[in-house]
Design a protein around this motif. Structure first.
Motif, short mmCIF file in Angstrom:
data_model
loop_
_atom_site.label_atom_id
_atom_site.label_comp_id
_atom_site.label_asym_id
_atom_site.label_seq_id
_atom_site.Cartn_x
_atom_site.Cartn_y
_atom_site.Cartn_z
N HIS A 168 0.85 -1.20 0.00
CA HIS A 168 0.00 0.00 0.00
C HIS A 168 0.88 1.25 0.00
CE1 HIS A 168 -0.19 -0.24 4.74
NE2 HIS A 168 1.03 -0.28 4.28
N SER A 170 0.60 3.64 1.99
CA SER A 170 0.75 4.19 3.34
C SER A 170 2.22 4.27 3.75
CB SER A 170 -0.03 3.35 4.34
OG SER A 170 -1.39 3.26 3.97
N GLN A 173 3.68 7.66 3.91
CA GLN A 173 3.47 8.45 5.14
C GLN A 173 4.72 8.42 5.99
OE1 GLN A 173 0.18 7.45 7.66
NE2 GLN A 173 -1.24 7.09 5.97
N ARG A 194 0.20 -6.89 -4.62
CA ARG A 194 -0.27 -7.91 -3.68
C ARG A 194 -0.35 -9.25 -4.39
NH1 ARG A 194 -4.97 -4.72 -0.22
NH2 ARG A 194 -3.63 -2.91 0.12
N GLN A 208 -2.82 3.21 -5.88
CA GLN A 208 -3.50 3.86 -4.77
C GLN A 208 -3.09 5.33 -4.71
OE1 GLN A 208 -2.37 1.71 -1.18
NE2 GLN A 208 -4.19 0.41 -1.34
N GLU A 210 -2.62 7.97 -1.51
CA GLU A 210 -2.61 8.10 -0.05
C GLU A 210 -2.65 9.59 0.29
OE1 GLU A 210 -2.24 5.28 1.62
OE2 GLU A 210 -2.11 6.09 3.63
N THR A 251 -4.61 3.70 11.96
CA THR A 251 -5.52 4.80 12.29
C THR A 251 -6.42 4.39 13.45
OG1 THR A 251 -6.86 3.97 10.44
CG2 THR A 251 -5.68 6.03 10.09
N GLY A 282 -10.55 4.04 2.49
CA GLY A 282 -10.36 3.84 3.93
C GLY A 282 -9.73 5.10 4.51
N ALA A 305 -5.54 10.46 7.89
CA ALA A 305 -4.98 9.82 6.70
C ALA A 305 -6.11 9.14 5.95
CB ALA A 305 -3.92 8.81 7.08
N1 DAH Z 1 -3.56 1.30 3.27
C1 DAH Z 1 -4.96 0.91 3.20
C2 DAH Z 1 -5.11 -0.23 2.20
O1 DAH Z 1 -4.22 -0.45 1.41
C3 DAH Z 1 -5.81 2.06 2.79
C4 DAH Z 1 -5.87 3.06 3.85
C5 DAH Z 1 -6.87 3.00 4.84
C6 DAH Z 1 -4.97 4.11 3.90
C7 DAH Z 1 -6.94 3.92 5.82
C8 DAH Z 1 -5.03 5.04 4.93
C9 DAH Z 1 -6.03 4.94 5.88
O2 DAH Z 1 -4.18 6.06 5.03
O3 DAH Z 1 -6.12 5.86 6.87
O4 DAH Z 1 -6.10 -0.86 2.15
#
Ligand code: DAH
Length: 341
Positions: A168, A170, A173, A194, A208, A210, A251, A282, A305
């Motif tokens: 992801h 994330s 971040q 994945r 994605q 973010e 989170t 999300g 986030a």
């Molecule tokens: N990283 C999550 C995923 O790949 C998606 C996600 C959900 C990102 C909540 C976020 C978050 O920053 O707060 O499914």
């Protein structure tokens, strides 16, 4: 009679014309060469009575000059016409070139970036080949979290340290928070991987975006307002949103956001499985553990986030039914989006 001949030649040479260099050369030979018509006059000139010699001589000179000037003028005209290529457009490409079109995922990704940049978010990115810390540990994933499992994550190396393809965005971040102190307001588009069987609904790589906002006093209400603005910009001003409680390790609290189904306007249809709602992302408040892991004081700062799938948003916007279309490079599919950017 020699004067008549001169007059006739004079009339001729004044109107000389030619289409190309060979024709000009032929005219030069005809009139001005040693065997040419003007030179031939010289033979007759000998027989001209003395009292007329002056007049005839001047006429011959005039004729010679006129012929020379005319032929030179033709040459010049031909040469300039040559560089301008007779009206041929030298800036044209040598063969017909078909314009390409932007990939639908790029169109939608750019639109997402545009919307968030209007709210002050700036672009950030990170590597696709990552390590365990940035993808999992720093984001509060427990050591035995199933996402780390071989079934989800492509590992490149497990020893001495985990090197893997990010699952992801994330991870960006962490990359940003490690280096910068708040206020931080970033948007990070990128490809993720994945270990999934490829089908119409799943792929082993996808995209994605973010988002992360950290500052003093950032609240859940700020998150909701930003996401509502995004949804309305992306899917139209009538769009409604709803947030459902959910769980993500990074989170707390966490939520999933749905938008009212654009196809049936919320009444319920096959696409939204008769619920009137479709899930698009999300989100949540950044867990204090994540802030601390990245060197940010969680007593002073809070943040939100969110993460969304670009394919998912594109599917919703353009009703693409099969995920595999995005990576097959079928130009018939790609050209459907010509008008979209
Ligand atoms: N990283 C999550 C995923 O790949 C998606 C996600 C959900 C990102 C909540 C976020 C978050 O920053 O707060 O499914």
């Amino acid at each position: 009679m020699i004067l008549d001949k001169i007059e006739q030649l004079l009339a001729e040479v004044q109107n000389l014309s030619a289409q190309n260099a060979e024709e000009i050369e032929a005219l030069r030979l005809k009139y001005l060469s040693k065997k040419g018509e003007i030179t031939a006059l010289m033979a007759d000139f000998r027989n001209v009575p003395a009292e007329q010699k002056k007049e005839v001589g001047m006429k011959i000179n005039e004729l010679k000059q006129t012929a020379t000037d005319r032929i030179n003028a033709l040459k010049e005209q031909f040469e300039t016409a040559d560089t301008e290529c007779d009206g041929i457009d030298l800036t044209r490409t040598p063969y017909p070139v078909n314009l390409g079109s932007r990939h639908p995922l790029t169109i939608v990704k750019n639109e997402i970036i545009d919307i968030f940049s209007r709210m002050g978010f700036i672009l950030a990115d990170g590597p696709e080949v990552e390590d365990d810390w940035h993808v999992f540990s720093s984001l509060n994933f427990a050591a035995d979290h199933p996402a780390r499992d071989m079934q989800d994550t492509f590992f490149i190396m497990r020893d001495p340290a985990d090197v893997l393809l990010r699952t992801h965005t994330s991870s960006v971040q962490t990359r940003v928070m490690e280096k910068a102190q708040p206020p931080i307001r970033i948007i990070c588009p990128g490809r993720v991987y994945r270990n999934e069987a490829i089908s119409a609904r799943a792929h082993c790589f996808f995209h994605q975006v973010e988002g992360l906002y950290i500052d003093k006093n950032v609240s859940f209400a700020d998150l909701k307002q930003a996401l509502l603005y995004f949804a309305r910009q992306m899917f139209g001003p009538e769009t409604k949103i709803r947030l459902r409680p959910s769980y993500f390790p990074f989170t707390e609290p966490s939520a999933e956001m749905d938008i009212s189904c654009g196809l049936c306007g919320g009444k319920g249809c096959g696409f939204c499985k008769n619920t009137g709602w479709v899930e698009i992302l999300g989100c949540g408040m950044v867990d204090p553990n994540v802030l601390e892991a990245c060197g940010i004081d969680s007593k002073e700062y809070t943040g939100y986030a969110f993460g969304m799938g670009v394919e998912r948003i594109t599917n919703l916007k353009y009703s693409v039914k099969d995920l595999r279309m995005f990576s097959e490079n079928d130009v018939r599919f790609l050209h459907l989006f010509d008008a979209a950017h």
